[in-house]
Design an enzyme around this catalytic site. Structure first.
Site, PDB file in Angstrom:
ATOM      1  N   GLU A 171      70.275  77.438  33.398  1.00  0.00           N
ATOM      2  CA  GLU A 171      71.185  78.136  32.495  1.00  0.00           C
ATOM      3  C   GLU A 171      70.563  78.367  31.129  1.00  0.00           C
ATOM      4  OE1 GLU A 171      71.842  75.497  34.301  1.00  0.00           O
ATOM      5  OE2 GLU A 171      73.211  76.309  35.801  1.00  0.00           O
ATOM      6  N   GLU A 214      57.681  77.925  38.909  1.00  0.00           N
ATOM      7  CA  GLU A 214      56.674  77.555  37.911  1.00  0.00           C
ATOM      8  C   GLU A 214      56.904  76.135  37.404  1.00  0.00           C
ATOM      9  OE1 GLU A 214      56.135  80.656  34.944  1.00  0.00           O
ATOM     10  OE2 GLU A 214      56.720  82.212  36.385  1.00  0.00           O
ATOM     11  N   MET A 277      49.943  86.343  37.876  1.00  0.00           N
ATOM     12  CA  MET A 277      50.593  86.500  36.561  1.00  0.00           C
ATOM     13  C   MET A 277      49.523  86.499  35.470  1.00  0.00           C
ATOM     14  SD  MET A 277      54.128  84.326  37.104  1.00  0.00           S
ATOM     15  CE  MET A 277      53.373  82.839  37.769  1.00  0.00           C
ATOM     16  N   THR A 278      48.703  87.552  35.486  1.00  0.00           N
ATOM     17  CA  THR A 278      47.551  87.638  34.585  1.00  0.00           C
ATOM     18  C   THR A 278      47.950  88.253  33.246  1.00  0.00           C
ATOM     19  OG1 THR A 278      47.006  89.489  36.058  1.00  0.00           O
ATOM     20  CG2 THR A 278      45.584  87.568  36.141  1.00  0.00           C
ATOM     21  N   GLU A 280      49.923  86.789  29.147  1.00  0.00           N
ATOM     22  CA  GLU A 280      50.371  85.702  28.268  1.00  0.00           C
ATOM     23  C   GLU A 280      49.242  84.796  27.785  1.00  0.00           C
ATOM     24  OE1 GLU A 280      54.231  84.864  27.218  1.00  0.00           O
ATOM     25  OE2 GLU A 280      53.386  86.889  27.105  1.00  0.00           O
ATOM     26  N   TRP A 402      54.896  93.445  34.731  1.00  0.00           N
ATOM     27  CA  TRP A 402      55.919  92.647  34.052  1.00  0.00           C
ATOM     28  C   TRP A 402      56.106  93.234  32.658  1.00  0.00           C
ATOM     29  CZ3 TRP A 402      59.624  89.286  35.162  1.00  0.00           C
ATOM     30  CH2 TRP A 402      60.294  88.710  34.081  1.00  0.00           C
TER      31      TRP A 402
END
Length: 425
Positions: A171, A214, A277-278, A280, A402
């Protein structure tokens, strides 16, 4: 296709004349809201069609597609100014085709169910999959309420396969190690979740699932791969696709809670496809730097293809940037996220020239506001092209964006002119 980098004194009229392209087409395709205001270093994608058509009174997009032995979907891809709609007007210039492309890519895009429908319809012609973010679950394996029937229905109208994104988000909007651990160690909850997944996919029109767990404890790596394998065993006979999102690792033993339980070889074998997730490296709490520097991205790709067949891998690409207030103070500074169009328009408004880091293959600029210096890193046509060419060089399945909540014209212009886009039934 030409990526024109604006020089001091350039104007769109001069750029159009130099590259022999109609000025209205140049403005429409790049969607420049203030076309006569540019800043040095800004990129403009110059379309170079091999065939165009000027709409005559009474013509329809379906009729034009038949006339040129192409499809309505191809015309929507080549003419983003149509906004994903088949409505056309007399006198309108349409791109029928471009020259030879480098190959075919599958393209995934992440979106929340709240996405603006105009943005969604404009983007769907360029997608193979749409990952709808996200569905959580409770301790009993029940999916938390979410309704994506509207977005999945629209996706299928454009030949896009919608995927349910399964996460451990709580949440508070944070990934929960505890929730992941409880599920992976509770056989009853796992079985219930898998059955609930199967029912929800059917009820809401999904074509598969994208699993994004994750911050899993390292000791649960094998259990996580087993879970993905069990999901695939249950869903594959029903015709569903199972993907899994992977943290950007450069070695099998890379330390850190984000990485340790993501066993590339095991998860790559367990799922149909994987999404890297390449992005950040530059993030809200980091020092100013590129979000997805190409040298760092390539290190991940190089490791990934040593563990997973390249034709199962999607390269992650960011569709955003960050604006840092200087000086950067570790533990205190927090960058503001902004879209790539917003970043460019801001540079124009403040009169900041855009520079390009040749190592990171990323654009950036500095400006002053309220007596504070700011540093901005974002994506443009050059950085997009660098990542797309990297994915092609390693013969990957495609790319995953993304996210697609903010429309970025240059991303889709470059993608569409480099690659054909895989569409599935």
């Amino acid at each position: 296709m030409v990526i024109h980098v604006v020089q001091p004194g350039d104007s769109l009229y001069r750029i159009a004349r130099e590259h022999q392209v109609p000025l209205p087409l140049l403005i429409a395709q790049n969607e420049l809201r203030e076309p006569y205001r540019l800043t040095p270093g800004q990129t403009v994608v110059v379309p170079q069609p091999t065939q165009t058509h000027t709409v005559r009174q009474g013509e329809t997009l379906t009729g034009i597609a038949a006339q040129y032995n192409t499809t309505v979907l191809a015309l929507l891809q080549n003419n983003p100014q149509l906004g994903g709609s088949d409505r056309i007007r007399a006198g309108q210039l349409l791109v029928i085709s471009y020259g030879p492309k480098l190959g075919t890519f599958a393209v995934n895009g992440y979106a929340y169910p709240s996405i603006d429908q105009q943005v969604l319809r404009k983007t769907l012609p360029y997608l193979t999959y749409l990952s709808v973010f996200s569905y959580g679950f409770d301790s009993l394996g029940r999916l938390l309420p979410q309704n994506a029937e509207a977005i999945t229905r629209i996706a299928r109208q454009y030949g896009v396969r919608p995927l349910l994104v399964l996460t451990t988000l709580g949440e508070d909007g944070q990934f929960s190690s505890t929730r992941a651990q409880q599920l992976l160690r509770d056989a009853t909850a796992r079985s219930a979740l898998i059955e609930n997944l199967a029912q929800t996919l059917a009820a809401q029109g999904f074509a598969g699932v994208d699993i994004d767990f994750e911050y899993i404890p390292a000791e649960d790596a094998a259990a996580y791969a087993d879970f993905v394998r069990a999901v695939r065993a249950r869903l594959e006979p029903m015709g569903y696709t199972v993907m899994v999102a992977l943290a950007p690792k450069t070695s099998a033993g890379q330390p850190g809670l984000l990485y340790e339980a993501h066993d590339y070889a095991a998860l790559g074998a367990a799922a149909d496809d994987v999404l890297l997730m390449t992005y950040e490296w530059g993030y809200a709490l980091s020092e100013p730097m590129a979000v997805a520097p190409i040298d760092k991205v390539e290190q991940v790709v190089r490791f990934a293809v040593s563990q997973i067949p390249p034709d199962k891998i999607f390269l992650g690409m960011p569709n955003y940037g960050y604006d840092w207030t200087l000086p950067y103070i570790k533990g205190q500074s927090r960058a503001r996220s902004l879209g790539n169009v917003q970043a460019t328009e801001q540079a124009v408004q403040v009169g900041a020239p855009i520079r390009f880091d040749t190592v990171a293959q990323s654009p950036h600029y500095n400006y002053w506001r309220e007596r504070a210096e700011h540093e901005v890193w974002f994506e443009d046509a050059r950085s997009v092209q660098a990542k797309l060419l990297l994915a092609g060089e390693y013969q990957l399945r495609g790319v995953s964006i993304w996210n697609i909540m903010r429309y970025f014209p240059q991303l889709w212009l470059v993608l569409n002119q480099l690659y054909n886009i895989e569409k599935l039934s």
